[in-house]
Design a protein around this motif. Structure first.
Motif, mmCIF file in Angstrom:
data_model
loop_
_atom_site.group_PDB
_atom_site.id
_atom_site.type_symbol
_atom_site.label_atom_id
_atom_site.label_comp_id
_atom_site.label_asym_id
_atom_site.label_seq_id
_atom_site.Cartn_x
_atom_site.Cartn_y
_atom_site.Cartn_z
ATOM 1 N N ASP A 292 0.806 -1.216 0.000
ATOM 2 C CA ASP A 292 0.000 0.000 0.000
ATOM 3 C C ASP A 292 0.841 1.270 0.000
ATOM 4 O OD1 ASP A 292 -2.651 -1.147 -0.027
ATOM 5 O OD2 ASP A 292 -2.250 -1.850 2.005
ATOM 6 N N LEU A 293 2.160 1.129 0.026
ATOM 7 C CA LEU A 293 3.015 2.292 -0.204
ATOM 8 C C LEU A 293 2.956 2.712 -1.669
ATOM 9 C CD1 LEU A 293 6.179 1.238 1.837
ATOM 10 C CD2 LEU A 293 4.493 2.970 2.487
ATOM 11 N N ALA A 294 2.726 1.744 -2.574
ATOM 12 C CA ALA A 294 2.512 2.003 -4.006
ATOM 13 C C ALA A 294 3.671 2.769 -4.638
ATOM 14 C CB ALA A 294 1.194 2.740 -4.215
ATOM 15 N N PHE A 295 4.683 2.019 -5.067
ATOM 16 C CA PHE A 295 5.854 2.626 -5.694
ATOM 17 C C PHE A 295 5.691 2.815 -7.206
ATOM 18 C CE2 PHE A 295 9.263 0.923 -2.486
ATOM 19 C CZ PHE A 295 8.771 1.787 -1.523
ATOM 20 N N GLY A 296 5.120 1.814 -7.911
ATOM 21 C CA GLY A 296 5.161 1.852 -9.360
ATOM 22 C C GLY A 296 6.600 1.906 -9.848
ATOM 23 N N THR A 297 6.816 2.505 -11.002
ATOM 24 C CA THR A 297 8.172 2.758 -11.490
ATOM 25 C C THR A 297 8.290 4.226 -11.856
ATOM 26 O OG1 THR A 297 7.700 2.283 -13.821
ATOM 27 C CG2 THR A 297 8.350 0.412 -12.430
ATOM 28 N N SER A 298 9.502 4.677 -12.014
ATOM 29 C CA SER A 298 9.729 6.083 -12.352
ATOM 30 C C SER A 298 9.158 6.407 -13.727
ATOM 31 C CB SER A 298 11.224 6.382 -12.331
ATOM 32 O OG SER A 298 11.483 7.726 -12.689
ATOM 33 N N THR A 299 8.770 7.642 -13.910
ATOM 34 C CA THR A 299 8.362 8.132 -15.231
ATOM 35 C C THR A 299 9.539 8.712 -15.994
ATOM 36 O OG1 THR A 299 7.883 10.320 -14.335
ATOM 37 C CG2 THR A 299 6.044 8.745 -14.426
ATOM 38 N N GLY A 300 10.672 8.836 -15.314
ATOM 39 C CA GLY A 300 11.820 9.539 -15.877
ATOM 40 C C GLY A 300 12.008 10.900 -15.255
ATOM 41 N N MET A 301 11.026 11.351 -14.478
ATOM 42 C CA MET A 301 11.102 12.616 -13.762
ATOM 43 C C MET A 301 11.094 12.287 -12.272
ATOM 44 S SD MET A 301 8.417 15.843 -13.886
ATOM 45 C CE MET A 301 8.818 16.385 -15.554
ATOM 46 N N MET A 302 12.065 12.802 -11.538
ATOM 47 C CA MET A 302 12.201 12.444 -10.132
ATOM 48 C C MET A 302 10.925 12.741 -9.351
ATOM 49 S SD MET A 302 15.131 11.046 -9.837
ATOM 50 C CE MET A 302 15.012 10.832 -8.075
#
Length: 845
Positions: free
Chosen positions: A186-196
């Motif tokens: 439930d922290l929900a990281f996903g992956t980066s979009t390329g923008m910090m």
């Protein structure tokens, strides 16, 4: 009464999005089409630079708790991807064009455009060593670590979030809650979009064939998603894009981590090329002073829209944190600089009503005062009032129930738990009936949110880890001497540059003994506010306990805005007031603060104050003040580029109209280098200490806003307006006038002026006194009659009324300040020698 409601509706429609558009927001999805997935890039080989290795190198020297907090700070969205993809667009009515912001073919221009920082672990598809060879594989975005798994689930269910593999810090055996944490998923990281700090998640509702049909047969672009709903200029649908079309689902849902605003270039080790930073060039907590976060949040709106012109007025590095839970106060503030927090003063004896950890609830208690989480023995929370020592956080000290509570609230402010906990507590700008819910704010309920939102519990259970990170080495001071030494080592690894070298250079630049003299000037004139150690004058001494500079260079006390004299609208921020959305995040002591009688607006209940902030590393954080208005204007492109957001704001001191273009001082391009920061520091200090040299700044609308007001009907072929008018708000109008205009009380009083004029005058008399109450009541009757006779004269009528009776502006504006770089005249009477010495000394802190 119906006529009054019509009048109210007409006047308030400056804040309404056309009903014909709103009807499309919840449109059902089309029938499913066969899914043709994008090809999935291969996982990166060990030799590729595009992995998480660089990020994890930053964990060196951190404790397990600090490491865990760092990863959460950089990556956790706590489920706000729904907010930034659906809720903000559909419930708030403001559109974000994520492709415009994140498209990979503009990666090299991302910093100059949006002021945001590229993720060093991501790459543009097709570039050397990038696992993705084509934008068709990434739907037009960068390829980032974890995308070899994530991209397989675009348009499908079953994605397992990387947060599920998060490694928690060891449980504290003294804390009964520590071993009963909410699932890390439930922290929900996903992956980066390329923008910090901006994260992406696969959208299981995405339909590839429908997407290709929309985008001319391509998966790697979103351009068709930004086309207008209609090419027919006679329809209101021609003014908005398919971003509002709920039947079209994008490939990703986009979320935001705390790092989106706080990750910044390391002042001691800035990148040689800001578009291509390395991990060692980044710091996680000091605040991004170049960010255009407000422009990002309205990136899907036309530049001539009300939302763009009013919302996107914040200077780079600032954000109006009350823009979503709106208090209708124009109050952008800088991203908080989190440095040397271990030395930050706390304020003892404050009365704090808050939830605290408990192992059980007493018999007969209810969930409003005590709650135990089901299935987790000993994990209970008890709400009570106690005296505590707390920090004053935010520009006016509103967050004052403890550092952990302040961190938790950041996640709500960036969208976490919105649907479960707080969207229904917001003001609906379209709701004009004062007896109806959402006419104004209602308080967020911490206990209810804990019970109903697992993302809340996931963050709350790890707040000590996040705080640990903010107290770690990644959030410590960087002196100019260290930064210069690092810069010299780029050419000669053996180079040395000490504090004494810095003092020597400063004294050659200014005069002999300038630094020591400046210390005396600072002690005599500035330290009463900007020191945490009263009576001590060794501002460089280190703490034996922490090893940090002992003096935080600010006492964090609250000073009336009238005494500081700076742009006061931020001090009138009202979201923490009793009855308002963040009421529970302010201490009872804060609520009891008296009003500032030196300003014309209503204050009190915690409003009307500014914190005396820290001056640690002042050399690296110019321009100054809470709104970055003290100093030269900074810009990305400078001028003439398609996404150049800079708008001139220098005005004539008498007329307060914009100076002619050839009289406007130019903006300063972004320069995060050591010497670029130092130069900007010096120029900003001169404006601070020489108020007579300042050219006043007022943010103005740079385009006309045209509002087509009135209800319309659609007969299946044509759109017809039942009644209404077109309102034009001209370029050159103060943006703050619209942002601060309290249209709801104004509308209610206009209705009452037509229906119950005696009641209106009695109430205004009680509020303003007999003479002023009568004048305002009579003026409101005049305005109501004029608008009823000719609604198209709304703006002209109000403007004329304000010119006749300036008191109207005070009554119906949340803040009447306009000059944004005024105030803080402390030090203006010092001699030139003293001022130069002060500039030299402050550069060493």
């Amino acid at each position: 009464m119906k006529r009054g409601l019509v009048l109210a509706t007409v006047v308030g429609l400056g804040f309404v999005i056309a009903a014909s558009v709103a009807g499309k927001l919840e449109a059902p999805p089309p029938a499913p089409l066969p899914i043709t997935a994008a090809p999935t890039p291969a996982a990166p080989e060990e030799s590729t630079p595009y992995s998480e290795a660089g990020f994890h190198q930053g964990e060196a020297g951190l404790t397990p708790s600090e490491r865990a907090g760092r990863e959460i700070w950089y990556k956790a969205t706590a489920g706000n991807d729904r907010f930034h993809t659906y809720v903000f667009q559909q419930r708030i009515g403001v559109l974000i064009d994520w492709f415009k912001v994140l498209r990979t073919d503009e990666r090299d221009n991302r910093f100059k455009t949006w002021g945001m920082i590229n993720d060093p672990s991501c790459c543009q598809p097709g570039s050397p060593n990038c696992p993705a060879k084509s934008t068709e594989e990434t739907y037009g975005f960068d390829w980032c670590p974890g995308d070899d798994k994530l991209l397989k689930f675009v348009g499908k269910n079953g994605y397992t979030d990387p947060a599920c593999d998060f490694k928690d810090a060891p449980a504290d055996p003294k804390d009964a809650h520590a071993s009963q944490k909410q699932s890390s998923c439930d922290l929900a990281f996903g992956t980066s979009t390329g923008m910090m700090g901006i994260r992406k998640f696969p959208n299981p509702l995405f339909n590839a064939e429908a997407w290709k049909k929309l985008n001319n047969g391509k998966l790697g672009t979103w351009d068709g998603y930004d086309r207008k709903l209609s090419e027919n200029k006679t329809l209101s649908d021609s003014k908005v894009s398919k971003l509002v079309d709920g039947s079209i689902q994008p490939p990703f849902r986009i979320g935001m981590a705390c790092g989106a605003c706080h990750i910044a270039f390391n002042p001691a080790n800035p990148p040689s090329d800001p578009a291509h930073p390395k991990w060692e060039n980044l710091r996680g907590a000091i605040g991004n002073q170049y960010s255009h976060i407000s422009e990002i949040m309205v990136s899907g709106m036309p530049r001539d829209s009300l939302e763009w012109q009013v919302f996107a007025h914040a200077r780079p590095g600032t954000s109006d944190t009350s823009a979503v839970p709106t208090d209708q106060i124009n109050n952008p503030g800088t991203m908080n600089t989190l440095i040397n927090i271990l030395q930050r003063p706390v304020h003892a004896g404050e009365r704090v009503l808050a939830w605290r950890k408990a192992s059980s609830c007493a018999a007969g208690s209810d969930e409003k005062t005590c709650w135990c989480e089901p299935g987790k023995p000993g994990k209970c929370w008890l709400r009570s009032e106690k005296e505590e020592a707390v920090h004053h956080i935010l520009k006016g000290g509103g967050d004052s129930i403890g550092a952990l509570g302040a961190i938790q609230r950041v996640y709500f402010n960036i969208g976490s738990c919105s649907e479960q906990c707080w969207v229904n507590h917001l003001t609906d700008l379209r709701q004009l009936d004062p007896d109806t819910r959402n006419f104004g704010q209602t308080p967020f309920n911490i206990g209810q949110c804990r019970r109903d939102c697992p993302n809340f519990r996931a963050i709350e259970d790890r707040l000590p880890d996040i705080l640990g990170f903010l107290l770690s080495k990644e959030a410590t001071a960087t002196d100019l001497s260290t930064a210069r030494e690092n810069a010299l080592k780029q050419q000669n690894p053996q180079a040395k540059y000490t504090h004494d070298d810095l003092v020597g250079d400063l004294e050659r630049e200014y005069e002999k003994d300038a630094v020591s003299h400046g210390r005396s000037v600072f002690a005599a004139n500035c330290a009463r506010c900007h020191s945490s150690q009263p009576g001590k004058e060794d501002f460089h001494a280190l703490s034996k306990e922490t090893g940090l500079r002992a003096d935080w260079l600010g006492n964090d006390n609250l000073t009336p805005a009238s005494e500081v004299g700076t742009f006061r609208c931020r001090a009138l921020h009202s979201n923490h007031m009793n009855g308002h959305i963040w009421e529970e995040f302010a201490s009872q002591t804060h609520h009891a603060l008296p009003p500032d009688k030196g300003i014309p607006e209503m204050s009190g209940d915690g409003r009307g104050y500014y914190r005396n902030i820290s001056l640690v590393n002042l050399w690296a954080t110019a321009p100054f003040m809470h709104n970055n208005a003290m100093g030269p204007e900074v810009c990305g492109w400078g001028a003439g580029q398609p996404y150049d957001f800079y708008r001139p704001s220098y005005v004539d001191g008498q007329t307060k109209q914009l100076l002619a273009s050839d009289k406007q001082p130019g903006c300063v391009p972004y320069d995060p280098s050591v010497e670029g920061r130092y130069k900007l520091y010096k120029e900003s200090m001169l404006q601070l200490l020489y108020p007579e040299r300042r050219i006043p700044k007022i943010t103005k609308l740079d385009q006309d806003i045209v509002l087509d007001l009135g209800p319309k009907v659609w007969d299946g072929k044509d759109e017809k307006k039942l009644f209404g008018f077109t309102l034009r708000i001209p370029a050159g109008t103060n943006a703050g006038l619209l942002g601060n205009f309290q249209h709801k009380p104004f509308i209610v009083d206009l209705v009452q002026a037509k229906t119950k004029p005696q009641e209106l005058e009695a109430r205004l008399t009680k509020q303003l006194g007999a003479s002023n109450g009568h004048k305002v009541a009579q003026e409101m009757k005049t305005i109501a009659t004029a608008i009823t006779n000719d609604p198209s004269q709304l703006l002209a009528t109000i403007k004329a009324a304000k010119e006749r009776l300036p008191l109207l502006l005070e009554v119906y504006s949340s803040c009447t300040a306009d000059v944004e770089n005024d105030g803080h005249r402390f030090g203006q009477d010092l001699s030139d020698k003293d001022k130069k010495a002060l500039i030299a000394f402050l550069a060493t802190l």
